[in-house]
Design a protein around this motif. Sequence first.
Motif, PDB file in Angstrom:
ATOM      1  N   HIS A 177      -4.868   2.022   5.589  1.00  0.00           N
ATOM      2  CA  HIS A 177      -4.732   1.450   4.247  1.00  0.00           C
ATOM      3  C   HIS A 177      -5.216  -0.001   4.219  1.00  0.00           C
ATOM      4  N   HIS A 178      -4.851  -0.769   5.240  1.00  0.00           N
ATOM      5  CA  HIS A 178      -5.267  -2.170   5.280  1.00  0.00           C
ATOM      6  C   HIS A 178      -6.775  -2.286   5.467  1.00  0.00           C
TER       7      HIS A 178
ATOM      8  N   SER B  34       0.846  -1.181   0.000  1.00  0.00           N
ATOM      9  CA  SER B  34       0.000   0.000   0.000  1.00  0.00           C
ATOM     10  C   SER B  34       0.888   1.240   0.000  1.00  0.00           C
TER      11      SER B  34
ATOM     12  N   GLN C  93      -8.827  -0.320   4.096  1.00  0.00           N
ATOM     13  CA  GLN C  93      -9.378  -0.113   2.757  1.00  0.00           C
ATOM     14  C   GLN C  93      -9.168  -1.338   1.859  1.00  0.00           C
ATOM     15  N   VAL C  94      -8.086  -2.082   2.099  1.00  0.00           N
ATOM     16  CA  VAL C  94      -7.914  -3.344   1.372  1.00  0.00           C
ATOM     17  C   VAL C  94      -9.052  -4.301   1.737  1.00  0.00           C
ATOM     18  N   TYR C  95      -9.344  -4.400   3.044  1.00  0.00           N
ATOM     19  CA  TYR C  95     -10.448  -5.262   3.466  1.00  0.00           C
ATOM     20  C   TYR C  95     -11.762  -4.792   2.849  1.00  0.00           C
ATOM     21  N   ALA C  96     -11.983  -3.475   2.802  1.00  0.00           N
ATOM     22  CA  ALA C  96     -13.247  -2.923   2.312  1.00  0.00           C
ATOM     23  C   ALA C  96     -13.378  -2.975   0.794  1.00  0.00           C
ATOM     24  N   SER C  97     -12.340  -3.445   0.118  1.00  0.00           N
ATOM     25  CA  SER C  97     -12.369  -3.429  -1.352  1.00  0.00           C
ATOM     26  C   SER C  97     -13.323  -4.461  -1.939  1.00  0.00           C
ATOM     27  N   GLU C  98     -13.824  -5.394  -1.126  1.00  0.00           N
ATOM     28  CA  GLU C  98     -14.800  -6.374  -1.601  1.00  0.00           C
ATOM     29  C   GLU C  98     -15.693  -6.814  -0.451  1.00  0.00           C
ATOM     30  N   GLN C  99     -16.854  -7.336  -0.808  1.00  0.00           N
ATOM     31  CA  GLN C  99     -17.783  -7.840   0.199  1.00  0.00           C
ATOM     32  C   GLN C  99     -17.258  -9.137   0.790  1.00  0.00           C
ATOM     33  N   ARG C 100     -17.350  -9.284   2.111  1.00  0.00           N
ATOM     34  CA  ARG C 100     -16.820 -10.471   2.782  1.00  0.00           C
ATOM     35  C   ARG C 100     -17.952 -11.262   3.420  1.00  0.00           C
TER      36      ARG C 100
END
Length: 441
Positions: free
Chosen positions: A103-104, A57, A106-113
């Motif tokens: 930043h991490h 990131s 936002q990595v997690y939030a980049s897709e539905q889990r």
Amino acid sequence: MSTDHRELGREMRLFATSPLVGPGLPLWLPAGAAVRRELEQYANEVAVATGCEPVYSPVLGKRALYERSGHWAKFADDMFPPLDLGSPDPGDQLVLRPANCPHHAQVYASEQRSYRDLPVRLHELGSMFRAERSGVLSGLSRVRQITLDDTHVFCRPDQVQAEVRTALGAVLEVLGVLGLEADHLRLSARDGSDRWLGSPEQWEEAQGQLREALREVLGGAGAGAGQAGSSVPGPAVPWREVAGEAAFYGPKIDVQVIDAAGHEETLATVQVDFNQPERFDLDYTDADGEQRRVVMIHRGTVGSMERMVAFLLERHEGRLPFWLAPVQLCLLPLPGVGQQDDDAADPAVDPVAAAHAAVELLRRRGLRVRLEPDGSLGNRVRLARGRRDALLGVIGPAEAAAGLVAVTDPATGVRVTLPVADLVDRMSRARADRAHRVTLT
């Protein structure tokens, strides 16, 4: 002999500073870069072995990111001034990051889990920046750019205990490999004040899971503030719970060590975070189809590269474990062709040629070797000891003729004469095993 890492760094030629680069921004010299590279590789291996996925990131982020995370309100005075790129919106200003977690997030939030996807463990050796005042800067231990072995775990509430247990096991293993010991582990909990983010129920659940993880890893009942839990066979480390030492956004376990001066210091932390998931609306879809708030755990094993190198230098008085040593073998041929001994004129018994051949073999095996062919033997030995080279190897005409090397371990005083190939094998095994010393006898 000094144990100040700044003096050791100069003697061992590990790092330097430049007035043009600026204070608090050390330059890693080749020897120091070798130590750091080994630590970084080890940190990555531990992360992958514990289920982490590496990410990258940027070191910059919009001011709006840190306003959302809460860093701007709480740490703006310790952050570098924002970069204005001409937007009328102050939130569009760019900021050198003071932490990697937004930043991490936002990595997690980049897709539905989904609940089935969890835990998600993101790892990065990420740089972050602190606008430290010049008066507090010190060598590698207090700097303006920090490279952190940083993992963020996003999990369900029922997974917190297992994740903390994994993190603690990794930290204790790493300390052993680095030749360090934890003095104790501290469960840093909340007190009865109202300065904590999140509900009392959230805190009690999280603190209970941290207690259980400590009991599973270390044993002991834990008891109350300032009281130590008993230890069990294995990692014989006590733990205690201390009220009021938590971060405002969640309880944590601090790994406490004793530095070279006898002072207690936190070397690693496993932190539960209620703040980032709330602020960034980090959810997962549960089995019933409902959106649930994820739990975030901050963890690291090696920690800050700068601070860890400083700590290791002082704790080991510069004589680092073999696998970390900047120079793992210093070869001292004596005498060279045309010097002192008529036999040296024969290339078959030329110590310098034999030393060059040994260097080539060692480097092909990934070992760090220095060749010192010139000057008196006494002076060369003195320089090698001052650099804390792990092993000293002398090759004279007799050793060159027989394919041998006379090896000394300055840390133990052991002296042996071995075939070059045998020494290379022993050193290779020690490096692969991340051993503290090479077995010479």
